[in-house]
Design an enzyme around this catalytic site. Structure first.
Site, mmCIF file in Angstrom:
data_model
loop_
_atom_site.group_PDB
_atom_site.id
_atom_site.type_symbol
_atom_site.label_atom_id
_atom_site.label_comp_id
_atom_site.label_asym_id
_atom_site.label_seq_id
_atom_site.Cartn_x
_atom_site.Cartn_y
_atom_site.Cartn_z
ATOM 1 N N LYS A 260 -9.963 -16.463 -10.888
ATOM 2 C CA LYS A 260 -9.980 -15.018 -10.623
ATOM 3 C C LYS A 260 -10.139 -14.780 -9.124
ATOM 4 O O LYS A 260 -11.129 -15.194 -8.530
ATOM 5 C CB LYS A 260 -11.124 -14.354 -11.393
ATOM 6 C CG LYS A 260 -11.342 -12.872 -11.027
ATOM 7 C CD LYS A 260 -12.470 -12.228 -11.848
ATOM 8 C CE LYS A 260 -12.789 -10.817 -11.345
ATOM 9 N NZ LYS A 260 -13.891 -10.168 -12.087
ATOM 10 N N LYS A 272 -18.373 1.193 -8.974
ATOM 11 C CA LYS A 272 -19.696 0.601 -9.177
ATOM 12 C C LYS A 272 -20.747 1.376 -8.376
ATOM 13 O O LYS A 272 -20.408 2.005 -7.372
ATOM 14 C CB LYS A 272 -19.699 -0.856 -8.672
ATOM 15 C CG LYS A 272 -18.930 -1.831 -9.535
ATOM 16 C CD LYS A 272 -19.013 -3.230 -8.918
ATOM 17 C CE LYS A 272 -18.239 -4.241 -9.754
ATOM 18 N NZ LYS A 272 -18.833 -4.500 -11.076
ATOM 19 N N ARG A 346 -10.202 -9.425 -16.345
ATOM 20 C CA ARG A 346 -9.457 -9.821 -17.549
ATOM 21 C C ARG A 346 -8.004 -9.354 -17.490
ATOM 22 O O ARG A 346 -7.127 -9.962 -18.093
ATOM 23 C CB ARG A 346 -10.177 -9.305 -18.807
ATOM 24 C CG ARG A 346 -10.289 -7.822 -18.906
ATOM 25 C CD ARG A 346 -11.384 -7.365 -19.866
ATOM 26 N NE ARG A 346 -12.721 -7.515 -19.294
ATOM 27 C CZ ARG A 346 -13.854 -7.217 -19.932
ATOM 28 N NH1 ARG A 346 -13.819 -6.767 -21.175
ATOM 29 N NH2 ARG A 346 -15.007 -7.373 -19.345
HETATM 30 N N1 BES Z 1 -16.788 -8.827 -11.141
HETATM 31 C C1 BES Z 1 -17.443 -8.158 -12.202
HETATM 32 C C2 BES Z 1 -18.427 -9.043 -12.946
HETATM 33 C C3 BES Z 1 -19.698 -9.395 -12.229
HETATM 34 C C4 BES Z 1 -20.786 -8.564 -12.297
HETATM 35 C C5 BES Z 1 -19.806 -10.575 -11.562
HETATM 36 C C6 BES Z 1 -21.968 -8.911 -11.673
HETATM 37 C C7 BES Z 1 -20.975 -10.931 -10.943
HETATM 38 C C8 BES Z 1 -22.061 -10.102 -10.999
HETATM 39 C C9 BES Z 1 -16.431 -7.655 -13.223
HETATM 40 O O1 BES Z 1 -15.191 -7.305 -12.728
HETATM 41 C C10 BES Z 1 -17.015 -6.439 -13.829
HETATM 42 O O2 BES Z 1 -17.158 -5.470 -13.135
HETATM 43 N N2 BES Z 1 -17.340 -6.509 -15.106
HETATM 44 C C11 BES Z 1 -17.919 -5.415 -15.803
HETATM 45 C C12 BES Z 1 -17.233 -5.283 -17.127
HETATM 46 C C13 BES Z 1 -17.581 -4.033 -17.876
HETATM 47 C C14 BES Z 1 -16.984 -2.832 -17.188
HETATM 48 C C15 BES Z 1 -17.045 -4.153 -19.270
HETATM 49 C C16 BES Z 1 -19.396 -5.711 -15.985
HETATM 50 O O3 BES Z 1 -19.743 -6.866 -16.222
HETATM 51 O O4 BES Z 1 -20.196 -4.795 -15.867
HETATM 52 ZN ZN ZN Z 2 -14.634 -8.240 -11.004
HETATM 53 MN MN MN Z 3 -15.144 -5.306 -12.060
#
Ligand code: BES
Ligand code: ZN
Ligand code: MN
Length: 498
Positions: A260, A272, A346
């Site tokens: 990724k 975020k 994803r």
């Molecule tokens: N890159 C993030 C995941 C992540 C979060 C990695 C914290 C490391 C530390 C990913 O793209 C993401 O934002 N995932 C979301 C998914 C949710 C919206 C279903 C998450 O984990 O909150």
């Molecule tokens: Zn991400």
């Molecule tokens: Mn994300």
């Protein structure tokens, strides 16, 4: 850092610091190797007096009276003998390395003790990795760097009959450690200096030097190829997305690894919170590991064909960005309703997995900082593992144990797929908060051919160290370079198994 593997009497070894390993003992620490009487005499008082317990990673420098000897003997605790592992060897020697750096030792000698069931080459590799990785600093952006004071010469002292094997192990460990450091550099770099295109150029540069080829698919081509996931996540940024496809052909079976490469994840329109958002530059850690793995495998000249695939994007909100409610069509024709633009990993992996499946490799492995839920589940001590193949999963778990990059497998039972059903498309990109790491993996599973063994490794908790995670001796703050040693070991063991 120069490495020498020598078979010399420890008394005659010239170095600023000479490491002496010991185990914790009921009364006094137990020396982990056979020492010449002269050295034994020098260190005996320090052991017997009782301050030094040889706890794992404990270091005690002592200065011998005899002028003919090393300037300093560095007593190093390996901890409890029954609990010895290669990871303990790495941890301990990482602390010795940091001590040598602190003391300004210019050269360091390390005897390789006989520690069954581990072989001398295994110990040699672990020691070297620990040293090389402990000295890593991300200094590219500091205008004043204190002169690097880490030892420039490392002498590994081994038994005569294993010298050649240890020399090879040292050589291979050096290649792999250099690759891990490249992965750390890539993941640590600010996104403004590593937009997708720049990452592709960097991969190509590495490939030219190390011996793999790189092909870069740009926006128009991605659209033409039906890569709707990569296109729709990437279109919100003025730095367009790319798909980086690397290939090393050493003959033998084909393996595909996918990383990724979100150079920065703001969340997009589903933005975020700003707290700690700076950490989302590490959302390219999977990509970093894959580029570094290509380098390592090419330099090791492993007899495999390795395809490295990196979808590289920047996830930003803008007037052109992907929006919740949009429906995206991927490379394999399937569609997904977008619930959150922050579940972007994803979406780009979907296209990459479908593309990799078309090449019909023996196995597909993806590395991704995919979910916060995985961090909640496993913390920083293990990466999440998901697989459609017990055999592949177990091989990866074993590699993880060997290299100290632990994996913990989570299920992919069909019930979880219910959570990502959509009213309007084949699936939706978020399955709610319960089992968030698993529903993300379930989403990915829609894009592989189930006849091909596939493993997804969620490295969200292990790709970088935060204040809250205790520092390991050979892993300084910031990007860890996770995945490189894991997959290099996996591919080596695949080759061995034949
Ligand atoms: N890159 C993030 C995941 C992540 C979060 C990695 C914290 C490391 C530390 C990913 O793209 C993401 O934002 N995932 C979301 C998914 C949710 C919206 C279903 C998450 O984990 O909150
Ligand atoms: Zn991400
Ligand atoms: Mn994300």
């Amino acid at each position: 850092m120069k490495i020498e593997v020598i078979s010399t009497n420890l008394e005659d070894v010239k170095a600023d610091s000479v490491v002496i390993q010991l185990f914790e003992g009921a009364e006094a620490p137990e020396i982990a190797l056979t020492l010449p009487e002269s050295i034994r005499k020098e260190i005996a008082p320090s052991i017997e007096i009782g301050g030094f317990k040889a706890k794992l990673g404990q270091v005690l420098p002592i200065y011998p009276k005899s002028v003919n000897m090393a300037r300093c003997f560095m007593l190093l605790g390996l901890g409890n003998k029954q609990e010895l592992s290669l990871e303990a060897v790495r941890q301990a020697h990482g602390y010795a390395a940091l001590k040598a750096e602190e003391m300004g030792s210019k050269s360091m000698a390390i005897p390789i003790p006989n520690l069954p069931p581990y072989t001398a080459p295994e110990i040699t590799a672990s020691v070297l990795e620990a040293l090389s990785l402990a000295f890593y600093r991300f200094n590219k952006y500091r205008s004043k760097v204190e002169d690097s004071k880490h030892p420039e010469l490392i002498r590994l002292v081994v038994d005569f009959d294993v010298r050649v094997m240890c020399d090879t192990a040292a050589h291979e460990a050096t290649i792999v450690s250099e690759a891990v450091k490249l992965a750390r550099d890539i993941a640590n770099m600010p996104s403004s200096d590593l937009p997708p295109k720049r990452m592709a150029e960097m991969a190509a540069e590495v490939g030219r030097i190390s011996g793999f080829s790189t092909k870069v698919l740009e926006m128009e081509e991605l659209e033409r190829m039906g890569m709707g996931g990569i296109v729709s996540v990437g279109k919100g940024s003025s730095n367009p997305p790319v798909l980086i496809v690397m290939e090393y052909d050493g003959g033998g079976e084909t393996y595909a690894v996918i990383g990724k490469g979100v150079v920065f994840d703001s969340g997009g329109i589903s933005i975020k919170p700003s707290e700690k958002m700076e950490e989302m530059k590490y959302d390219k850690s999977g990509a970093a590991a894959v580029i570094a793995l290509m380098k390592a495998v090419a330099e090791l000249k492993l007899p495999v064909r390795l395809i490295g695939i990196v979808p590289a994007v920047e996830n930003l909100p803008s007037g052109r960005a992907l929006k919740p409610g949009d429906i995206v069509r991927f490379r394999n024709g399937k569609t997904a309703e977008i619930i959150s633009t922050d579940a972007e990993g994803r979406l780009i992996l979907a296209d990459a997995l479908a593309y990799a499946s078309e090449m019909r490799p023996k196995a597909i492995i993806d590395l991704a900082t995919l979910t916060g839920a995985c961090v909640i589940a496993l913390g920083t001590h293990a990466s999440g593992l998901f697989s459609n193949s017990d055999e592949l999963a177990n091989a990866l778990i074993n590699s993880g144990e060997r290299v100290g990059e632990r994996l913990w497998r989570l299920p992919l039972w069909k019930e979880y797929f219910e959570q990502i059903k959509s009213e309007v498309a084949d699936m939706k990109n978020v399955g709610g908060r319960p089992a968030g790491a698993i529903t993300a993996a379930a989403f990915l599973m829609n894009f592989i051919d189930n006849h091909i063994p596939w493993a997804h490794i969620d490295i969200a908790g292990t790709a970088w160290t935060q204040e809250s995670s205790p520092e390991k001796s050979y892993i300084p703050r910031g990007a860890t370079g996770i995945g490189v040693r894991l997959l290099a070991d996996f591919l080596k063991s695949e080759v061995k198994r034949g």
